[in-house]
Design a protein around this motif. Structure first.
Motif, PDB file in Angstrom:
ATOM      1  N   MET A   1       1.624  -7.060 -13.634  1.00 31.28           N
ATOM      2  CA  MET A   1       1.268  -6.351 -12.344  1.00 31.28           C
ATOM      3  C   MET A   1       0.785  -5.094 -12.725  1.00 31.28           C
ATOM      4  N   ARG A   2      -0.251  -4.430 -12.055  1.00 37.06           N
ATOM      5  CA  ARG A   2      -0.662  -3.274 -12.645  1.00 37.06           C
ATOM      6  C   ARG A   2      -0.128  -1.929 -11.885  1.00 37.06           C
ATOM      7  N   THR A   3       0.843  -2.016 -11.169  1.00 39.16           N
ATOM      8  CA  THR A   3       1.410  -0.930 -10.772  1.00 39.16           C
ATOM      9  C   THR A   3       2.603  -0.129 -11.686  1.00 39.16           C
ATOM     10  N   PRO A   4       2.354   1.187 -11.399  1.00 39.49           N
ATOM     11  CA  PRO A   4       3.522   1.753 -12.210  1.00 39.49           C
ATOM     12  C   PRO A   4       5.007   1.521 -11.632  1.00 39.49           C
ATOM     13  N   ARG A   5       5.868   1.586 -12.453  1.00 37.79           N
ATOM     14  CA  ARG A   5       7.584   1.300 -12.031  1.00 37.79           C
ATOM     15  C   ARG A   5       8.152   2.480 -11.709  1.00 37.79           C
ATOM     16  N   PHE A   6       8.293   2.879 -10.373  1.00 33.74           N
ATOM     17  CA  PHE A   6       9.261   4.020  -9.853  1.00 33.74           C
ATOM     18  C   PHE A   6      10.538   4.151 -10.185  1.00 33.74           C
ATOM     19  N   THR A   7      11.136   4.996 -10.427  1.00 32.89           N
ATOM     20  CA  THR A   7      12.480   5.302 -10.593  1.00 32.89           C
ATOM     21  C   THR A   7      13.085   5.228  -9.278  1.00 32.89           C
ATOM     22  N   LEU A   8      14.142   4.783  -8.975  1.00 35.15           N
ATOM     23  CA  LEU A   8      14.849   4.875  -7.591  1.00 35.15           C
ATOM     24  C   LEU A   8      15.082   6.105  -7.218  1.00 35.15           C
ATOM     25  N   LEU A   9      15.582   7.202  -8.160  1.00 33.74           N
ATOM     26  CA  LEU A   9      15.568   8.831  -7.879  1.00 33.74           C
ATOM     27  C   LEU A   9      14.209   9.147  -7.091  1.00 33.74           C
ATOM     28  N   SER A  10      13.143   8.976  -7.949  1.00 33.56           N
ATOM     29  CA  SER A  10      11.847   9.384  -7.516  1.00 33.56           C
ATOM     30  C   SER A  10      11.262   8.969  -6.125  1.00 33.56           C
ATOM     31  N   VAL A  11      11.642   7.744  -5.800  1.00 29.27           N
ATOM     32  CA  VAL A  11      11.479   7.217  -4.546  1.00 29.27           C
ATOM     33  C   VAL A  11      12.061   7.812  -3.469  1.00 29.27           C
ATOM     34  N   MET A  12      13.351   8.146  -3.857  1.00 33.38           N
ATOM     35  CA  MET A  12      14.443   8.879  -2.872  1.00 33.38           C
ATOM     36  C   MET A  12      13.893  10.066  -2.661  1.00 33.38           C
ATOM     37  N   LEU A  13      13.570  10.834  -3.359  1.00 28.42           N
ATOM     38  CA  LEU A  13      13.137  12.243  -3.379  1.00 28.42           C
ATOM     39  C   LEU A  13      11.747  12.126  -2.661  1.00 28.42           C
ATOM     40  N   ALA A  14      10.804  11.277  -3.126  1.00 26.21           N
ATOM     41  CA  ALA A  14       9.559  11.220  -2.110  1.00 26.21           C
ATOM     42  C   ALA A  14       9.833  10.848  -0.818  1.00 26.21           C
ATOM     43  N   THR A  15      10.826  10.238  -0.360  1.00 28.48           N
ATOM     44  CA  THR A  15      11.047   9.805   0.842  1.00 28.48           C
ATOM     45  C   THR A  15      11.738  11.071   1.675  1.00 28.48           C
ATOM     46  N   LEU A  16      12.498  11.646   1.041  1.00 31.82           N
ATOM     47  CA  LEU A  16      12.839  12.833   1.453  1.00 31.82           C
ATOM     48  C   LEU A  16      12.021  14.059   1.768  1.00 31.82           C
ATOM     49  N   LEU A  17      11.198  14.224   0.853  1.00 37.44           N
ATOM     50  CA  LEU A  17      10.265  15.319   0.796  1.00 37.44           C
ATOM     51  C   LEU A  17       8.884  14.952   1.584  1.00 37.44           C
ATOM     52  N   THR A  18       8.436  13.883   1.563  1.00 32.08           N
ATOM     53  CA  THR A  18       7.130  13.600   1.901  1.00 32.08           C
ATOM     54  C   THR A  18       7.044  12.600   2.972  1.00 32.08           C
ATOM     55  N   ASP A 492       4.337  -3.271  17.890  1.00 31.36           N
ATOM     56  CA  ASP A 492       4.741  -3.649  16.660  1.00 31.36           C
ATOM     57  C   ASP A 492       6.417  -3.780  16.267  1.00 31.36           C
ATOM     58  N   VAL A 493       6.904  -5.002  15.906  1.00 31.16           N
ATOM     59  CA  VAL A 493       8.274  -5.057  15.812  1.00 31.16           C
ATOM     60  C   VAL A 493       8.713  -5.102  14.230  1.00 31.16           C
ATOM     61  N   VAL A 494       7.965  -5.725  13.368  1.00 25.20           N
ATOM     62  CA  VAL A 494       8.389  -6.065  12.006  1.00 25.20           C
ATOM     63  C   VAL A 494       7.138  -5.466  11.152  1.00 25.20           C
ATOM     64  N   GLY A 495       7.610  -4.711  10.209  1.00 33.42           N
ATOM     65  CA  GLY A 495       6.582  -3.987   8.995  1.00 33.42           C
ATOM     66  C   GLY A 495       7.138  -4.332   7.715  1.00 33.42           C
ATOM     67  N   VAL A 496       6.005  -4.540   6.709  1.00 31.85           N
ATOM     68  CA  VAL A 496       6.407  -4.596   5.451  1.00 31.85           C
ATOM     69  C   VAL A 496       5.796  -3.281   4.584  1.00 31.85           C
ATOM     70  N   SER A 497       6.617  -2.640   4.226  1.00 29.70           N
ATOM     71  CA  SER A 497       6.316  -1.342   3.472  1.00 29.70           C
ATOM     72  C   SER A 497       5.784  -1.259   2.116  1.00 29.70           C
ATOM     73  N   ARG A 498       4.980  -0.512   1.707  1.00 31.77           N
ATOM     74  CA  ARG A 498       4.829  -0.519   0.073  1.00 31.77           C
ATOM     75  C   ARG A 498       5.522   0.469  -0.674  1.00 31.77           C
ATOM     76  N   TRP A 499       6.427   1.077   0.247  1.00 32.78           N
ATOM     77  CA  TRP A 499       7.222   2.271  -0.476  1.00 32.78           C
ATOM     78  C   TRP A 499       8.642   1.605  -1.059  1.00 32.78           C
ATOM     79  N   THR A 500       8.434   1.472  -2.281  1.00 32.07           N
ATOM     80  CA  THR A 500       9.573   0.744  -3.146  1.00 32.07           C
ATOM     81  C   THR A 500       9.478   1.189  -4.681  1.00 32.07           C
ATOM     82  N   GLY A 501      10.564   1.061  -5.252  1.00 32.80           N
ATOM     83  CA  GLY A 501      10.755   1.453  -6.646  1.00 32.80           C
ATOM     84  C   GLY A 501      10.549   0.170  -7.632  1.00 32.80           C
ATOM     85  N   GLY A 502      10.497  -1.048  -6.748  1.00 30.19           N
ATOM     86  CA  GLY A 502      10.412  -2.411  -7.616  1.00 30.19           C
ATOM     87  C   GLY A 502       8.854  -2.495  -8.076  1.00 30.19           C
ATOM     88  N   ALA A 503       8.587  -3.155  -9.116  1.00 30.04           N
ATOM     89  CA  ALA A 503       7.187  -3.492  -9.558  1.00 30.04           C
ATOM     90  C   ALA A 503       6.903  -4.928  -9.134  1.00 30.04           C
TER      91      ALA A 503
END
Length: 515
Positions: A1-18, A492-503
């Motif tokens: 897969m061509r996406t970067p692998r985010f750390t869980l901490l970075s995703v959580m910080l991004a969630t809180l800040l942005t 809108d009832v169910v969404g699929v988000s792209r915001w995840t730490g998984g690759a």
């Protein structure tokens, strides 16, 4: 897969800040599955304290310990009485002829076996010690990553069959992904919904029983996992014996535990079918034509089909509507196939077998509800399916591609996108007929490279709730996200988000909402 692998901490910080303030912003909250008594419960108490102390003592994630306990016992010690397979306490420490987990826990903790059987704090400490020992024996390097404990959790199942061990571990991790808040004798035990990447190791090669829904030789909606041939009698029913009864049982243990026990040659017991509590999944273990050893009465064994239901006789929380409906559909199918009248004279509890010493299904089993489903087909009162191709019902940005790669897809195609640290969800829209509680299920194709921690957002009446789903496994069928309180109207009832730490790609395919 061509996406970067985010750390869980970075995703959580991004969630809180942005995280954006839009109505459909992703929020990470626990899915609430509580009893009515929860309103008077407290979030502190002896069980909560015991989980915290055991987690610290053995450097095991507290939420992982709680998730194991919930899947084993719903946090109930059952007054020190053993399960059907010889498991004790909230952590289900097993002692039987082939498994000596209780004894190992005693050796690891220095606690007496009786204390581990009857004292909650000692029992939880023993469970944590076992989990740590298994991780050490397996050479796992967890480094605080909850997904790194997967193989130790599979070992904790005591299952000899790797497929059943995987079934057990997947259930524990599904609880971590959905989250829950449950009442445990006056205190609330909360497990927040959380992302994880399960490191299955060798278990990745084991059969995924959740994907074997068409493998049963007698019932198309069941998986097939054969019991040990030492635990039933081969026969040719209905040539040699007529089938004229269906007997309802309760496992006195977990779904995976019952399956594993029926595979154990020393069990000397089996049932034709086992049904899971949370979603009504069915596993067949003995052919209808053969004689399962379930009734404790040879004559009734020869003439009946036994259906085990995950749970404990003393706990109403196990008997979900999903279980009732799934079991009733199976019973109706069997009754139609073998000409069994759909009445309580022929569909009976284990306690009604002549000479029975068992009390299942017990006082919490709702016979009126169950028989109503059996005679009425067990259907839903309202249901809708929204596919990614349903006109006017699905929206996604240009970042979401369209694929026909996997044959497990629902319909002609499905949508996919790379994970990013930003909110760009695809949404499924539905016209909810009235405010109330609805079951929400999703369909996706599973590919080993797809995202192991895909966030599904459910727009509930109390705000968005996020459930994390491993889309690398368990695809090609309806998977329950849980039951949620939804508002009436077209939205809108169910969404699929792209915001995840998984690759790996996140997938949006189809959604089913039912009442």
């Amino acid at each position: 897969m061509r996406t970067p692998r985010f750390t869980l901490l970075s995703v959580m910080l991004a969630t809180l800040l942005t995280a954006p303030a839009a109505a459909h912003a992703v929020t990470v909250t626990a899915t609430v599955t509580t009893t009515a008594a929860t309103t008077s419960a407290t979030t502190s108490g002896p069980l909560n304290a015991a989980f915290e102390r055991a987690a610290r003592a053995h450097d095991v994630p507290r939420d992982l310990l709680a998730a194991i306990a919930y899947n084993e016992t719903h946090f109930d010690s059952h007054d020190g009485k053993p399960s059907a397979s010889g498991g004790y306490g909230v952590m289900h420490l097993v002692s039987n002829p082939s498994v000596k987990a209780l004894e190992k826990a005693a050796s690891l903790t220095g606690q007496r076996a009786r204390a581990l059987q009857r004292d909650n704090a000692a029992n939880i400490l023993g469970g944590a010690a076992l989990l740590r020992a298994y991780a050490t024996e397996l050479g796992l390097t967890t480094n605080g990553d909850i997904g790194g404990w997967y193989q130790a959790v599979a070992r904790y199942s005591n299952a000899s069959d790797p497929a059943v061990a995987r079934l057990y571990a997947d259930a524990v991790y599904a609880t971590l992904g959905t989250g829950l808040t449950a009442d445990a004798t006056g205190e609330q035990i909360a497990i927040p919904a959380q992302p994880f990447i399960a490191d299955r190791g060798a278990y990745a090669e084991a059969a995924d029983l959740a994907a074997l829904a068409a493998a049963s030789p007698d019932y198309p909606n069941a998986s097939w996992v054969p019991a040990s041939s030492s635990n039933y009698t081969a026969a040719s029913r209905e040539s040699d014996y007529a089938i004229d009864r269906i007997i309802i049982h309760v496992t006195q243990g977990s779904y995976a535990g019952a399956i594993s026990w029926f595979q154990n040659p020393s069990a000397q017991v089996s049932a034709h079918y086992v049904i899971r509590s949370n979603d009504g999944a069915i596993t067949q273990m003995v052919r209808d034509k053969d004689i399962a050893w379930h009734a404790g009465n040879w004559t009734y064994n020869t003439r009946s089909i036994g259906i085990e239901h995950e749970g404990w006789v003393s706990q109403a929380s196990w008997f979900t509507d999903a279980m009732y409906r799934s079991s009733a559909a199976l019973t109706a199918h069997l009754a139609n196939r073998y000409g069994i009248p759909k009445t309580r004279s022929y569909i009976i509890g284990h306690n009604e077998v002549p000479g029975a010493t068992h009390t299942d299904p017990g006082p919490h089993w709702d016979w009126n509800k169950y028989m109503g489903y059996v005679t009425g087909g067990g259907g839903t009162s309202w249901s809708t399916i929204v596919d990614n191709a349903t006109a006017g019902r699905f929206t996604a940005s240009a970042n979401w591609g369209t694929s026909t790669y996997s044959a497990q897809r629902y319909g002609a195609d499905y949508r996919f996108a790379d994970p990013v640290a930003a909110s760009d969800p695809a949404w499924f829209k539905a016209n909810i007929p009235s405010a109330g509680t609805y079951k929400v299920e999703v369909w996706y194709p599973a590919v080993s490279g797809y995202n192991p921690s895909t966030p599904f957002i459910v727009a509930t009446s109390s705000g968005n709730k996020t459930v994390y789903v491993d889309q690398s496994t368990g695809g090609g069928g309806w998977r329950s996200l849980g039951t949620f309180s939804l508002t009436a109207g077209d939205h809108d009832v169910v969404g699929v988000s792209r915001w995840t730490g998984g690759a790996g790609y996140v997938i949006a395919d189809a959604v089913r909402i039912s009442k």
